[in-house]
Design an enzyme around this catalytic site. Structure first.
Site, PDB file in Angstrom:
ATOM      1  CD  GLU A   1      40.262  31.940  64.659  1.00 25.04           C
ATOM      2  OE1 GLU A   1      39.780  31.310  63.706  1.00 25.04           O
ATOM      3  OE2 GLU A   1      41.405  32.455  64.631  1.00 25.04           O
ATOM      4  CB  CYS A   2      42.983  31.298  70.807  1.00 23.71           C
ATOM      5  SG  CYS A   2      44.201  30.602  71.953  1.00 23.71           S
TER       6      CYS A   2
END
Length: 429
Positions: free
Chosen positions: A324-325
């Site tokens: 994520e990210c």
């Protein structure tokens, strides 16, 4: 049964964080057991709140989480505590673009009273209609008390106190304007307490100010019982039975409610530090790389050969690998930092991310996917990043809508059982 209250304000910058941290620290010194929480998806404020309370803080997100989950999380978190204190976000009724997800929504869902923090700078008698307007705007939201912040003088305080009498809402105290009562600067709002010079002295000053100027004996009776929940909080299924999770200064954005839910589901969680060149455990069937600050640690990550080899081995063994990210950035081929220097990443996805041309992307997202993620096809999450990713020819991980239902560009990439995007997943609708 634990009691609770929500700390809110008319707008951002009124002093919610100062007051909430000071209340937590001051009440902790009195021996109370506190359960801190933050409204919305913010990863950073809960760390500050947890440091002040001496107990981990959770997120309560009224946009991304359904009411039953909010109530269950609040009840679970408040168990064994004397007081649940929830810091609001923005102004009391400020919400996402669709009008949902405000601090007021959360206060009404949890049926908890609001302590209203008003920045008194440049206010005198007009503070009364301001407070009265907020107090009567929405019948389901109860403002139980007011705290004034940044009061200029004794004369100023007398004027404010006199004006507020007409509202009938108790005034809990007035904090004077002092240089030491300014929350230390945070780089882009994204720095943890250990990285801020002077955080401990600031916290002590905030606790002293609360103890000196706020009537804590009058505060506690205003709190209301935290509603009992019908069951355990709903949670997303774990990514695997044996999960390895990256956790260090480069990968710090982890929601406690997700970890608790995975443990409750029986998953075995292990943690490793890419910055320390650690690899995920060899016997895992899933690896999670959460968000954080890989752009601040590009050189260290680029030479973390054991970390890179461990990810490749996990991929080759058939493990699900999800980023994520910042975790998505680490799965790519390279990361270009603010100085324009390119750092090699793990290379599991043909993605190059860069932050030398920063552009802020921020907002809630409705996420749709067809992937190996063992989660419902529809998810709620958010984006907050300054970097960008070069488009690849791979299938995106998510189709995305913003809070208003407007379609966004497809997000992320997936290659076999390796996948990631800029989205931070919070819950299922």
């Amino acid at each position: 049964m634990a009691k609770g209250l929500v700390v809110a304000a008319p707008r951002s910058g009124s002093g919610k964080t100062l007051i909430t941290l000071g209340l937590l620290a001051a009440l902790r010194k009195r021996g109370l057991v506190l359960a801190p929480a933050k409204t919305g998806p913010d990863y950073i404020d809960p760390v500050f709140l947890g440091r002040a309370a001496g107990r981990e803080a959770i997120n309560l997100d009224p946009w991304a989480m359904p009411p039953g989950q909010l109530q269950a999380l609040a009840a679970q978190h408040a168990t064994g505590a004397d007081l649940l204190i929830v810091e609001g976000v923005m102004g009391l009724f400020d919400a996402a673009a669709d009008g949902q997800g405000s601090t007021g929504d959360l206060a009404e869902t949890l049926d908890l009273p609001v302590v209203f923090v008003v920045d008194a700078d440049r206010h005198s008698q007009s503070v009364a209609p301001l407070v009265a307007g907020f107090a009567h705007w929405r019948p389901g939201v109860r403002i139980a008390g007011v705290i004034l912040n940044r009061v200029a003088s004794a004369r100023h305080e007398r004027m404010l106190v006199s004006a507020l009498r007409s509202t009938g809402i108790p005034l809990l105290g007035a904090i004077p304007r002092r240089a030491e009562l300014v929350v230390p600067e945070r780089h882009l709002g994204l720095v943890l307490p250990d990285e801020i010079d002077g955080f401990a002295p600031f916290l002590n000053a905030a606790a002293e100010a609360i103890g000196d100027f706020i009537d804590l004996d009058a505060l506690f009776p205003l709190a209301a019982p935290v509603p009992a929940a019908a069951g355990l909080p709903a949670h997303l299924p774990p990514l695997g039975q044996r999960m390895a999770i990256a956790q260090d200064a480069a990968f710090a954005f982890l929601y406690p409610h997700l970890l608790d839910g995975w443990r409750t589901a029986g998953a075995e969680l292990s943690f490793f530090s890419p910055l320390a060149n650690q690899a995920p455990a060899r016997d895992v069937d899933a690896v999670f790389l959460p968000g954080g600050y890989p752009e601040l640690h590009g050189a260290a990550l680029s030479t973390a050969n054991a970390f890179h080899a461990g990810l490749a081995a996990a991929r080759d063994s058939g493990a699900l690998i999800y980023g994520e990210c910042g975790g998505f950035m680490a799965l790519g081929e390279a990361l270009v930092d603010k100085r324009g220097v390119s750092h090699a990443m793990s290379g599991l996805l043909p993605v190059v991310t860069r932050i030398d041309r920063p552009k802020r992307v921020l907002g809630y997202r409705r996420l749709l996917h067809e992937s190996a993620l063992p989660w419902p096809a529809g998810l709620n999450g958010h984006e907050f990043h300054y970097s960008s990713a070069r488009q690849t020819g791979l299938s995106p991980l998510f189709e995305a809508l913003d809070a208003e239902g407007i379609r966004q560009l497809p997000m992320g990439a997936q290659l076999g059982r390796v996948m990631g995007s800029y989205a931070h997943v919070i819950s299922a609708p």
